[in-house]
Scaffold this motif. Structure first.
Motif, short mmCIF file in Angstrom:
data_model
loop_
_atom_site.label_atom_id
_atom_site.label_comp_id
_atom_site.label_asym_id
_atom_site.label_seq_id
_atom_site.Cartn_x
_atom_site.Cartn_y
_atom_site.Cartn_z
N LEU A 15 0.68 -0.96 -0.52
CA LEU A 15 -0.23 0.54 0.28
C LEU A 15 0.62 1.16 -0.38
O LEU A 15 0.81 2.27 -0.63
N VAL A 16 1.86 1.05 0.56
CA VAL A 16 2.24 2.48 0.77
C VAL A 16 3.32 2.52 -0.47
O VAL A 16 3.48 3.74 -0.97
N LEU A 17 3.96 1.71 -1.12
CA LEU A 17 4.51 1.77 -2.34
C LEU A 17 4.08 2.49 -3.59
O LEU A 17 4.09 3.39 -3.96
N LYS A 18 2.63 1.64 -3.19
CA LYS A 18 0.98 1.87 -4.63
C LYS A 18 1.28 3.77 -4.49
O LYS A 18 0.70 4.29 -5.02
N LEU A 19 1.10 3.84 -2.89
CA LEU A 19 0.74 5.18 -2.81
C LEU A 19 1.95 6.36 -3.40
O LEU A 19 1.39 7.39 -3.65
N LEU A 20 3.45 5.80 -3.42
CA LEU A 20 4.07 6.29 -3.68
C LEU A 20 4.48 6.53 -4.76
O LEU A 20 5.05 7.70 -6.09
N GLU A 21 3.90 6.12 -6.26
CA GLU A 21 3.77 5.36 -7.65
C GLU A 21 3.09 6.51 -8.21
O GLU A 21 4.20 7.60 -9.21
N ASP A 22 1.87 7.83 -8.16
CA ASP A 22 2.10 8.79 -8.50
C ASP A 22 2.18 10.06 -8.66
O ASP A 22 2.47 11.24 -8.18
#
Lengths: 113, 466
Positions: A15-22
């Motif tokens: 989830l944390v990595l996904k939040l930083l994707e954009d």
């Protein structure tokens, strides 16, 4: 409905990595964004968030940089690295496979009728 | 009114045992708490309610502190410390035992005194442990001073013209020359660190002092004791450091421009290096490097031919079949035939006296250690740590590679093997390795891309930024 925390514990890194994707974000911004995207279902306490962010940083999935905030406080932003992006893609695929399988099982014997 | 935010940070900070990590970690928690507080104020809560809500949202401070403490702990480098110590001990024992039957005289000092060798090992171990537990950031504060001070010392005391004719000055300058040679890459690392993001001016200031290094080493009174190629080793190491950092956009000139500059500088340096090391003719130098036996009447090729003879007669295990030719000056001693057999050409001695297996173990151990230091050093997120470990690992690796090539009879750039060049070299290089390991020990520190300074410092007695 209150969720069992153990359902989330293995996936907080994803989830944390996904939040930083954009785009790069700082800690508070990430907790707010997660709350918004999950319709207030997921809430990350700082006791979980910061040790997790620092572990991901040590693994090279994210890096940190600082900038002064509006109130001139220095603020630590996190950035997803190329290695982190690759890891995220793998974990996302893993999760989708898991979720599909779970849904199929939870549907019961419908598919075999 | 109770300051709940300060109480929260104090409680979390008490769980974080590493002093160097604490300020950055607490600063980040403080920012989060203040964001929560601002959000609560915006929702219409009073100041006291907003602070209480911020603390509630954060969770238990003791748990937060304990979790951060678990992630951020110094990692002592016992494995690499053990490997270095094992290599240093093996080298010292071999230096003593293999040169035990060599005789000493005032004019021809070749053997190694066992007392001095073991004292150097003891001192080196102490320096290595001290370096390992030292905080490498002290270099950041001295970056602008150490390198110019070193150059000044070099100009004033090392060259032939500066050596006073005093029996006390002679050995002192020998040690200063060796320490200068070993420590200057680290001082240059500090100089480069201070020039970070300095633009074109920073690059120019990094580049300008470099020609002084070969001048000092070339004119150095005791430079010959470091090996014929050592006057090139020091500037070569510093130049490679500069090129590596320029390639990584150290000066903030932009990625493409930095890489073009680094590539251009690298080409220029290689051309200059090849030109100066292959005078008068590159073709002749290359031919003599590969086939010294064709140039038997040239004095430069004597050592290479001799080493190749020894190499060709070495066994897998045990002494080689090579015997020293007796002549008017030499009664047939291996160590008189090969000057430097006790230090700079010591790997040849290991090959000659013990065989290929001990030689390969020794060379392999050095290669493994220096490669580990360099690779780990280049992976450091902390920029100062990267510069410090690069400035220590790079000369060691270059010395190892050149030393291995030289000990097989290919002599072009002869420099001493690390840790065997002498007692002073052993002690200082062990101390430097300890410092590189201190960088690895502290690699779990949180770093930010701003000269690695903590974001801001929190002290329990301090009023919070609001």
């Amino acid at each position: 409905m209150k969720l069992d925390k153990s359902l989330l514990s293995g996936s907080t890194g994803l989830l944390v990595l996904k939040l930083l994707e954009d785009g790069d974000k700082y800690g508070y911004q990430m907790t707010e964004e997660l709350r918004r995207r999950s319709d207030k279902t997921f809430e990350l306490k700082s006791g979980t968030l910061y040790p997790l962010l620092h572990t991901l940083e040590q693994k090279g999935y994210i890096t940190a940089w600082e900038e002064a905030s509006d109130s001139s406080r220095p603020r630590r932003y996190y950035h997803l690295t190329d290695t982190g992006r690759k890891h995220l893609a793998e974990k996302e695929q893993e999760w989708r496979t898991y979720a599909d399988a779970m849904v199929k099982v939870l549907k019961g014997g419908e598919g075999y009728a | 009114m109770r300051d709940l935010i300060r109480e929260y940070l104090t409680a979390a900070g008490e769980q974080i045992r590493w002093d160097r990590a604490r300020p950055t970690l607490l600063a980040e928690l403080e920012d989060h708490l203040l964001c929560e507080r601002e959000a609560a104020l915006a929702r219409g809560l009073s100041e006291e309610e907003a602070r209480a809500e911020a603390v509630r949202q954060m969770g238990d401070p003791v748990t937060v502190g304990q979790e951060l403490d678990r992630v951020h702990r110094p990692k002592p480098q016992w494995g690499l410390l053990g490997l270095t110590l094992a290599i240093a001990m093996a080298v010292t024992v071999l230096r003593v035992e293999l040169t035990r039957d060599w005789w000493f005289s005032d004019s021809f000092f070749q053997g190694n005194d066992s007392g001095n060798c073991y004292l150097a090992l003891f001192l080196g171990t102490a320096l290595m442990l001290a370096g390992h537990f030292l905080d490498d950031t002290i270099l950041a504060g001295w970056g602008n001073l150490l390198f110019p001070a070193g150059l000044l010392l070099g100009f004033l005391f090392l060259p032939n013209y500066a050596v006073p004719s005093s029996p006390l000055a002679e050995p002192a300058i020998y040690y200063v020359t060796h320490i200068f040679h070993l420590v200057m890459p680290l001082c240059y690392g500090g100089w480069l660190y201070a020039r970070r993001k300095g633009g074109r001016k920073g690059l120019l200031l990094s580049l300008l002092p470099l020609p002084a290094l070969p001048f000092i080493m070339y004119t150095s009174h005791h430079g010959y004791t470091l090996g014929a190629g050592s006057f090139l080793l020091l500037p070569a190491v510093c130049m490679v450091m500069l090129l590596v950092l320029t390639w990584k956009d150290w000066y903030g000139l932009g990625r493409v421009r930095s890489r073009l500059l680094a590539a251009g500088l690298a080409l220029l340096c290689c051309a200059g290096f090849l030109y100066f090391t292959t005078l008068p003719s590159p073709a002749h130098s290359l031919s003599a490097f590969l086939h010294p036996e064709l140039y038997v009447h040239e004095s430069d090729t004597y050592t290479a031919i001799l080493i190749r003879e020894i190499v060709s007669k070495a066994h897998w295990l045990g002494p080689s079949d090579w015997t020293a030719p007796a002549n008017q000056l030499d009664p047939g001693s291996y160590w008189i035939s090969l000057p430097g057999a006790g230090n700079n050409f010591f790997p040849v001695t290991v090959l000659h006296r013990l065989g290929w297996l001990p030689y390969l173990l020794l060379s392999g151990g050095f290669l493994l250690l220096t490669l580990l230091l360099l690779v780990r050093g280049l992976r450091q997120k902390n920029v100062l740590g990267r510069v410090v470990s690069l400035s220590i690992a790079l000369p060691l690796l270059l010395q190892t590679v050149c030393g291995i090539v030289t000990s097989l009879g290919f002599i072009w750039f002869p420099v001493p093997f690390p840790l065997v060049g002498g007692n002073c070299d052993l002690a200082v290089q062990m101390g430097l390795i300890g410092l590189a390991l201190s960088v690895f020990r502290q690699e779990t520190l949180p770093v930010t891309d701003k000269k690695d300074k903590p974001l801001f410092l929190f002290r329990p007695d301090q009023t919070l930024t609001t």
